[in-house]
Design an enzyme around this catalytic site. Structure first.
Site, mmCIF file in Angstrom:
data_model
loop_
_atom_site.group_PDB
_atom_site.id
_atom_site.type_symbol
_atom_site.label_atom_id
_atom_site.label_comp_id
_atom_site.label_asym_id
_atom_site.label_seq_id
_atom_site.Cartn_x
_atom_site.Cartn_y
_atom_site.Cartn_z
ATOM 1 N N ASP A 89 8.007 -4.169 -0.919
ATOM 2 C CA ASP A 89 9.127 -3.233 -0.898
ATOM 3 C C ASP A 89 9.515 -2.909 0.537
ATOM 4 O O ASP A 89 8.731 -3.101 1.477
ATOM 5 C CB ASP A 89 8.796 -1.955 -1.674
ATOM 6 C CG ASP A 89 7.695 -1.117 -1.027
ATOM 7 O OD1 ASP A 89 6.689 -1.705 -0.563
ATOM 8 O OD2 ASP A 89 7.826 0.119 -0.998
ATOM 9 N N GLU A 154 4.753 0.852 -1.287
ATOM 10 C CA GLU A 154 4.151 1.324 -0.037
ATOM 11 C C GLU A 154 5.080 2.287 0.696
ATOM 12 O O GLU A 154 4.626 3.263 1.289
ATOM 13 C CB GLU A 154 3.802 0.132 0.865
ATOM 14 C CG GLU A 154 2.858 0.473 2.015
ATOM 15 C CD GLU A 154 3.539 1.003 3.266
ATOM 16 O OE1 GLU A 154 2.852 1.547 4.140
ATOM 17 O OE2 GLU A 154 4.785 0.869 3.380
ATOM 18 N N SER A 401 0.241 5.272 9.184
ATOM 19 C CA SER A 401 -0.684 5.465 8.075
ATOM 20 C C SER A 401 -0.528 4.332 7.075
ATOM 21 O O SER A 401 0.598 3.924 6.775
ATOM 22 C CB SER A 401 -0.397 6.794 7.366
ATOM 23 O OG SER A 401 -0.383 7.867 8.278
#
Length: 456
Positions: A89, A154, A401
């Site tokens: 994605d 994600e 992150s």
């Protein structure tokens, strides 16, 4: 290294690039429901690519959100197993008018391929898949056992994959995970990331009057939701960058002296960083900490957007009833997300202005991660990287992150090799995102070489 594997990549460059372009043309924007069909197409593309390169048990796994893609090849008894992760994605391409070429029409210029998702993460995860293809084409088999788990959420928090990993530890059992979703410290410098900041992503909704009000009739008496929200946001952080939430810094583990020394010898020019990467008039942040410490090893709080009131062309004199801000916090090792969230919610409640009510919604969160640089697989990866790129591998942290790394540690008990091939100026999440074409090929070679070395 395997000259034959490298030769295979070099002799197939045009096709490998064409296939990546096909992948990049799919506008798999995970946050926008109108792209759900494109998300499915991207998952099918990944599944077909895994099948074509010889992976087995390929499946598209339905979830409450976007589908996962799983595959494995487990015919190397006695050899280690690597779990490969990536995401198909992408972020929305806005603002569209700032793209030199359309975001979903991949274009090569100046040695880079420009498209949304080029570096984050389609180009990088495709290097993993093509490494398998190269090894099987040259050797007819693989030197170790492989599993793939590729997600489509994600960019929107990764809820589905977190749930799947927690519920399927036996199926995903491996010795180490491999994530290619990071970057080289600088061009030509092989880089392994051994630390990631955690992320808490929230929305704060502020409400004032029951409905939008006429600012002439009610201005001076009615609370303004946008002003109330701005007042609240301004209290979260002072002008020097100190976060004002009580307890925010209590559990921060500072970097070791060895880490700080290794950062001090990295090639870094603060003026160049300011001009060419940040593009502002000056850098900001906590006094007493250098750029690496502020971006890699200190907590941060940022506001990403504010919505409310009237923003169209022309004038409309209303006092807005509602306003929403997107606010995130990055955490560092030893900070606990649950503790920070509780303190944050209390701060918002205690500092909400008169006449305003607020609600905090936590959209996603995950802790900071540190990987032991002395793990045997890390040493093999560092050597493989150095072999391909011709210089010693450096170890850094990232301010970003990748929540799945924490899930792999918690539920599978395995470390993650963060072996990425992007560059700091690739423009992730920005217009004109790019990926250096030679890094795409180097990624395929490096991952294939790592598989060979780790399988010995």
């Amino acid at each position: 290294m395997s000259p034959s594997t490298n030769a295979y990549v070099e002799s197939n460059q045009e096709r490998l690039l064409d296939e990546l372009k096909q992948f990049l043309r799919i506008p798999s924007v995970s946050t926008l429901p109108e792209h759900n069909g494109d998300i499915r197409r991207a998952a099918e593309f990944v599944a077909a690519s895994l099948t074509a390169c010889g992976m087995e048990h390929v499946e598209i796994i339905a979830t409450a959100g976007h589908p996962l893609v799983y595959a494995d090849w487990l015919h190397a008894p006695g050899k280690p197993t690597v779990l490969c992760y990536g995401h198909y994605d992408v972020q929305p391409p806005d603002p569209l008018d700032e793209w030199i070429t359309p975001p979903f029409e991949p274009t090569v210029r100046n040695g880079n391929i420009y498209a949304r998702g080029a570096a984050d993460d389609k180009g990088q995860v495709y290097s993993q898949i093509k490494a398998v293809e190269a090894l099987r084409a040259v050797n007819g088999t693989l030197p170790l056992n492989l599993k793939f788990l590729i997600e489509g959420e994600e960019e929107v928090g990764g809820e589905s994959i977190a749930k799947y990993v927690a519920e399927n530890p036996a199926k995903l059992k491996a010795d180490v995970a491999l994530v290619s979703d990071t970057e080289l410290y600088a061009e030509g410098i092989p880089t392994l990331c051994v630390g990631l900041r955690g992320l808490i992503y929230t929305e704060i909704e502020a409400r004032g009057p029951a409905k939008d009000l006429h600012s002439g009739l009610y201005g001076g008496a009615a609370p303004n939701a946008i002003f109330g929200l701005i007042e609240l946001l301004s209290k979260l952080k002072d002008a020097k960058g100190h976060i004002q939430i009580p307890g925010m810094y209590d559990d921060v583990r500072p970097p070791s002296a060895a880490e700080k020394h290794s950062w001090s010898i990295l090639p870094f020019d603060e003026k160049d960083f300011l001009k060419n990467e940040v593009g502002a008039s000056q850098l900001t942040g906590e006094p007493g900490y250098n750029v690496f410490e502020r971006t890699w090893a200190r907590p941060t709080l940022e506001v990403h957007g504010i919505a409310g009131g009237f923003t169209a062309a022309g004038a409309k004199t209303v006092i807005p009833a509602k306003a929403v801000a997107k606010v995130s916090m990055r955490m560092v090792p030893d900070q606990k997300p649950e503790k920070i969230i509780a303190a944050y919610k209390k701060f918002v409640k205690d500092n909400t202005p008169a006449g305003i009510s607020t609600e905090v919604r936590v959209l996603s969160y995950g802790p900071a991660i540190m990987v032991n640089p002395d793990h045997p697989a890390i040493a093999v990866a560092a050597k493989a990287f150095a072999d391909i790129m011709g210089r010693e591998t450096v170890f850094i942290r990232s301010g970003g992150s990748i929540p799945i790394v924490g899930d792999f540690a918690t539920f599978l008990g395995i470390p993650t090799i963060l072996m990425g091939f992007g560059l700091p100026d690739d423009g992730l999440h920005s217009p004109n995102e790019k990926y250096k074409v030679s890094n795409y090929y180097a990624g395929i070679m490096t991952i294939a070489h790592f598989f060979e070395q780790y399988g010995q």
